[in-house]
Design a protein around this motif. Structure first.
Motif, PDB file in Angstrom:
ATOM      1  N   ILE A  22       2.211   1.276 -16.572  1.00  0.00           N
ATOM      2  CA  ILE A  22       1.876  -0.132 -16.728  1.00  0.00           C
ATOM      3  C   ILE A  22       0.561  -0.393 -15.996  1.00  0.00           C
ATOM      4  CG2 ILE A  22       3.130  -0.967 -14.672  1.00  0.00           C
ATOM      5  CD1 ILE A  22       4.007  -3.405 -16.409  1.00  0.00           C
ATOM      6  N   MET A  23      -0.252  -1.301 -16.509  1.00  0.00           N
ATOM      7  CA  MET A  23      -1.524  -1.684 -15.895  1.00  0.00           C
ATOM      8  C   MET A  23      -2.480  -0.502 -15.710  1.00  0.00           C
ATOM      9  SD  MET A  23      -0.109  -4.277 -12.895  1.00  0.00           S
ATOM     10  CE  MET A  23      -1.660  -4.150 -11.995  1.00  0.00           C
ATOM     11  N   GLY A  24      -2.259   0.580 -16.470  1.00  0.00           N
ATOM     12  CA  GLY A  24      -3.068   1.777 -16.292  1.00  0.00           C
ATOM     13  C   GLY A  24      -2.542   2.695 -15.208  1.00  0.00           C
ATOM     14  N   LEU A  25      -1.500   2.272 -14.518  1.00  0.00           N
ATOM     15  CA  LEU A  25      -0.853   3.096 -13.496  1.00  0.00           C
ATOM     16  C   LEU A  25       0.061   4.103 -14.176  1.00  0.00           C
ATOM     17  CD1 LEU A  25       0.032   0.143 -11.143  1.00  0.00           C
ATOM     18  CD2 LEU A  25      -1.579   1.978 -10.548  1.00  0.00           C
ATOM     19  N   ARG A  26      -0.046   5.365 -13.799  1.00  0.00           N
ATOM     20  CA  ARG A  26       0.766   6.421 -14.404  1.00  0.00           C
ATOM     21  C   ARG A  26       0.653   7.664 -13.531  1.00  0.00           C
ATOM     22  NH1 ARG A  26      -2.882   9.870 -16.392  1.00  0.00           N
ATOM     23  NH2 ARG A  26      -4.938   9.061 -16.956  1.00  0.00           N
ATOM     24  N   LEU A  27       1.440   8.660 -13.846  1.00  0.00           N
ATOM     25  CA  LEU A  27       1.371   9.933 -13.134  1.00  0.00           C
ATOM     26  C   LEU A  27      -0.033  10.530 -13.230  1.00  0.00           C
ATOM     27  CD1 LEU A  27       4.736  11.672 -14.108  1.00  0.00           C
ATOM     28  CD2 LEU A  27       3.903  11.260 -11.791  1.00  0.00           C
ATOM     29  N   GLY A  28      -0.572  10.954 -12.095  1.00  0.00           N
ATOM     30  CA  GLY A  28      -1.880  11.563 -12.069  1.00  0.00           C
ATOM     31  C   GLY A  28      -3.035  10.594 -11.924  1.00  0.00           C
ATOM     32  N   ALA A  29      -2.768   9.309 -12.143  1.00  0.00           N
ATOM     33  CA  ALA A  29      -3.821   8.305 -11.977  1.00  0.00           C
ATOM     34  C   ALA A  29      -4.011   8.014 -10.491  1.00  0.00           C
ATOM     35  CB  ALA A  29      -3.460   7.032 -12.732  1.00  0.00           C
ATOM     36  N   SER A  30      -5.035   7.247 -10.175  1.00  0.00           N
ATOM     37  CA  SER A  30      -5.285   6.847  -8.794  1.00  0.00           C
ATOM     38  C   SER A  30      -5.653   5.368  -8.763  1.00  0.00           C
ATOM     39  CB  SER A  30      -6.404   7.684  -8.175  1.00  0.00           C
ATOM     40  OG  SER A  30      -7.627   7.454  -8.833  1.00  0.00           O
ATOM     41  N   PHE A  31      -5.604   4.800  -7.575  1.00  0.00           N
ATOM     42  CA  PHE A  31      -6.048   3.413  -7.427  1.00  0.00           C
ATOM     43  C   PHE A  31      -6.712   3.237  -6.068  1.00  0.00           C
ATOM     44  CE2 PHE A  31      -1.570   3.566  -6.104  1.00  0.00           C
ATOM     45  CZ  PHE A  31      -1.601   2.972  -4.858  1.00  0.00           C
ATOM     46  N   GLU A  32      -7.546   2.210  -5.996  1.00  0.00           N
ATOM     47  CA  GLU A  32      -8.250   1.891  -4.767  1.00  0.00           C
ATOM     48  C   GLU A  32      -7.856   0.501  -4.293  1.00  0.00           C
ATOM     49  OE1 GLU A  32     -12.449   2.376  -4.924  1.00  0.00           O
ATOM     50  OE2 GLU A  32     -12.350   4.347  -5.870  1.00  0.00           O
ATOM     51  N   LEU A  33      -7.772   0.361  -2.971  1.00  0.00           N
ATOM     52  CA  LEU A  33      -7.466  -0.917  -2.349  1.00  0.00           C
ATOM     53  C   LEU A  33      -8.724  -1.503  -1.741  1.00  0.00           C
ATOM     54  CD1 LEU A  33      -4.293   0.327  -0.458  1.00  0.00           C
ATOM     55  CD2 LEU A  33      -4.314  -0.910  -2.629  1.00  0.00           C
ATOM     56  N   ASP A  34      -8.804  -2.821  -1.740  1.00  0.00           N
ATOM     57  CA  ASP A  34      -9.909  -3.479  -1.045  1.00  0.00           C
ATOM     58  C   ASP A  34      -9.746  -3.213   0.446  1.00  0.00           C
ATOM     59  OD1 ASP A  34     -11.736  -5.131   0.118  1.00  0.00           O
ATOM     60  OD2 ASP A  34     -10.981  -6.987  -0.750  1.00  0.00           O
ATOM     61  N   PRO A  35     -10.603  -2.404   1.057  1.00  0.00           N
ATOM     62  CA  PRO A  35     -10.404  -2.045   2.465  1.00  0.00           C
ATOM     63  C   PRO A  35     -10.439  -3.241   3.401  1.00  0.00           C
ATOM     64  CG  PRO A  35     -12.572  -1.343   1.695  1.00  0.00           C
ATOM     65  CD  PRO A  35     -11.823  -1.791   0.494  1.00  0.00           C
ATOM     66  N   LEU A  36     -11.208  -4.265   3.049  1.00  0.00           N
ATOM     67  CA  LEU A  36     -11.298  -5.443   3.908  1.00  0.00           C
ATOM     68  C   LEU A  36      -9.974  -6.188   3.941  1.00  0.00           C
ATOM     69  CD1 LEU A  36     -12.998  -7.294   5.683  1.00  0.00           C
ATOM     70  CD2 LEU A  36     -13.706  -8.518   3.599  1.00  0.00           C
ATOM     71  N   ALA A  37      -9.291  -6.262   2.797  1.00  0.00           N
ATOM     72  CA  ALA A  37      -8.023  -6.973   2.735  1.00  0.00           C
ATOM     73  C   ALA A  37      -6.982  -6.341   3.649  1.00  0.00           C
ATOM     74  CB  ALA A  37      -7.509  -6.998   1.297  1.00  0.00           C
ATOM     75  N   ILE A  38      -7.031  -5.018   3.778  1.00  0.00           N
ATOM     76  CA  ILE A  38      -6.107  -4.316   4.667  1.00  0.00           C
ATOM     77  C   ILE A  38      -6.575  -4.409   6.114  1.00  0.00           C
ATOM     78  CG2 ILE A  38      -5.027  -2.107   5.196  1.00  0.00           C
ATOM     79  CD1 ILE A  38      -4.145  -3.265   2.534  1.00  0.00           C
ATOM     80  N   ARG A  39      -7.865  -4.233   6.327  1.00  0.00           N
ATOM     81  CA  ARG A  39      -8.395  -4.193   7.692  1.00  0.00           C
ATOM     82  C   ARG A  39      -8.147  -5.496   8.447  1.00  0.00           C
ATOM     83  NH1 ARG A  39     -13.809  -3.714   6.802  1.00  0.00           N
ATOM     84  NH2 ARG A  39     -13.413  -1.625   5.979  1.00  0.00           N
ATOM     85  N   LEU A  40      -8.209  -6.614   7.748  1.00  0.00           N
ATOM     86  CA  LEU A  40      -8.067  -7.910   8.405  1.00  0.00           C
ATOM     87  C   LEU A  40      -6.681  -8.131   9.004  1.00  0.00           C
ATOM     88  CD1 LEU A  40     -10.003 -10.216   5.902  1.00  0.00           C
ATOM     89  CD2 LEU A  40     -10.715  -9.535   8.197  1.00  0.00           C
ATOM     90  N   ILE A  41      -5.677  -7.454   8.454  1.00  0.00           N
ATOM     91  CA  ILE A  41      -4.314  -7.678   8.933  1.00  0.00           C
ATOM     92  C   ILE A  41      -3.643  -6.420   9.462  1.00  0.00           C
ATOM     93  CG2 ILE A  41      -3.885  -9.668   7.419  1.00  0.00           C
ATOM     94  CD1 ILE A  41      -2.421  -7.755   5.507  1.00  0.00           C
ATOM     95  N   LEU A  42      -4.385  -5.300   9.502  1.00  0.00           N
ATOM     96  CA  LEU A  42      -3.773  -4.025   9.865  1.00  0.00           C
ATOM     97  C   LEU A  42      -3.118  -4.068  11.246  1.00  0.00           C
ATOM     98  CD1 LEU A  42      -3.210  -1.130   9.031  1.00  0.00           C
ATOM     99  CD2 LEU A  42      -5.430  -0.473  10.000  1.00  0.00           C
ATOM    100  N   ASP A  43      -3.738  -4.745  12.195  1.00  0.00           N
ATOM    101  CA  ASP A  43      -3.182  -4.816  13.549  1.00  0.00           C
ATOM    102  C   ASP A  43      -1.825  -5.509  13.591  1.00  0.00           C
ATOM    103  OD1 ASP A  43      -5.349  -3.494  14.531  1.00  0.00           O
ATOM    104  OD2 ASP A  43      -6.390  -5.284  15.262  1.00  0.00           O
ATOM    105  N   GLU A  44      -1.539  -6.335  12.592  1.00  0.00           N
ATOM    106  CA  GLU A  44      -0.269  -7.064  12.557  1.00  0.00           C
ATOM    107  C   GLU A  44       0.817  -6.321  11.787  1.00  0.00           C
ATOM    108  OE1 GLU A  44      -0.341 -11.433  12.028  1.00  0.00           O
ATOM    109  OE2 GLU A  44      -2.458 -11.120  11.517  1.00  0.00           O
ATOM    110  N   LEU A  45       0.420  -5.310  11.031  1.00  0.00           N
ATOM    111  CA  LEU A  45       1.375  -4.618  10.176  1.00  0.00           C
ATOM    112  C   LEU A  45       2.122  -3.532  10.943  1.00  0.00           C
ATOM    113  CD1 LEU A  45      -0.782  -4.186   6.937  1.00  0.00           C
ATOM    114  CD2 LEU A  45       0.884  -5.985   7.454  1.00  0.00           C
ATOM    115  N   THR A  46       3.240  -3.111  10.386  1.00  0.00           N
ATOM    116  CA  THR A  46       4.030  -2.041  10.980  1.00  0.00           C
ATOM    117  C   THR A  46       3.343  -0.694  10.828  1.00  0.00           C
ATOM    118  OG1 THR A  46       6.051  -3.283  10.504  1.00  0.00           O
ATOM    119  CG2 THR A  46       6.310  -0.951  10.975  1.00  0.00           C
ATOM    120  N   ILE A  47       2.611  -0.504   9.745  1.00  0.00           N
ATOM    121  CA  ILE A  47       1.907   0.761   9.524  1.00  0.00           C
ATOM    122  C   ILE A  47       0.694   0.866  10.444  1.00  0.00           C
ATOM    123  CG2 ILE A  47       2.667   0.989   7.134  1.00  0.00           C
ATOM    124  CD1 ILE A  47      -0.087  -0.098   6.282  1.00  0.00           C
TER     125      ILE A  47
END
Length: 217
Positions: A22-47
């Protein structure tokens, strides 16, 4: 070679396995995340970290009365969940979340399994690393029975396994008005050796918008 050709001409060649997509997601495909969206809240996350580029190594799907839950498992010890309602097309997608595995705990015996399902997993709140998560799914009483899901999961070789999951979703608020999700899944699976394995899988995640996710087919 000739035997395979004859089988093909006779129509006896096994059809290709249709794996979740779905959405182009499938076995062998890849995706990228907006690094800024993660970086802004990373200190608050469990990971502690999150790879901006992830490759899909396995794909699963759950069917629930007009709702399809797709899960794409990556090389970052993570899984991207896409929920579609009313159909399987991209236009039916209503929610996208990226989860990372936190822990997997073996369930040793029947007593522990019964306690997990009847007293623990559906409580109003859940504590993890001194953080409190509130149950998302509502119930008339204080306790919510876990939601059963049967997931069919495929690997890159086309082999698949089926896992019964008894699940519950929690969340807690972050400083930017987003939320961190907590997904609990008590899982049962019949192993090839013939015995039944049971475990509690704990994952934490965040909701993603379309602008925070780029998919490479």
């Amino acid at each position: 070679m000739f035997a395979k050709l004859i089988d093909k001409l006779k129509g006896t060649q096994a059809p290709a396995v249709k794996t979740p997509e779905i959405m182009g997601l499938r076995l062998g495909a890849s995706f990228e995340l907006d690094p800024l969206a993660i970086r802004l809240i990373l200190d608050e996350l469990t990971i502690d970290s999150c790879s901006p580029t992830q490759i899909i190594k396995a794909a699963g799907v759950v069917e629930l009365d007009g709702t399809w839950v797709y899960r794409f498992y990556t090389d970052d010890d993570a899984w991207l969940q896409v929920v579609a309602e009313g159909g399987r097309g991209d236009e039916h997608v209503v929610d996208v979340k990226l989860f990372h595995f936190y822990d997997t705990l073996d369930v040793a015996n029947q007593q522990a399994w019964d306690s997990l399902l009847k007293q623990e997993i559906g409580a109003e709140s859940y504590q993890l690393q001194e953080r409190s998560y509130n149950r998302v799914w509502t119930s008339a009483g204080d306790y919510h029975n876990p939601v059963h899901m049967s997931e069919k999961t495929y690997d890159v070789g086309g082999d698949y396994s089926v896992t019964d999951q008894f699940t519950m979703l929690f969340e807690r608020e972050l400083s930017d008005q987003r939320t961190e999700s907590l997904f609990l899944s008590a899982e049962e699976k019949e192993e090839h050796a013939g015995y039944l394995s049971r475990s509690l899988v704990i994952s934490t995640g965040i909701t993603l918008t379309s602008s925070q996710l780029t998919i490479h087919g």
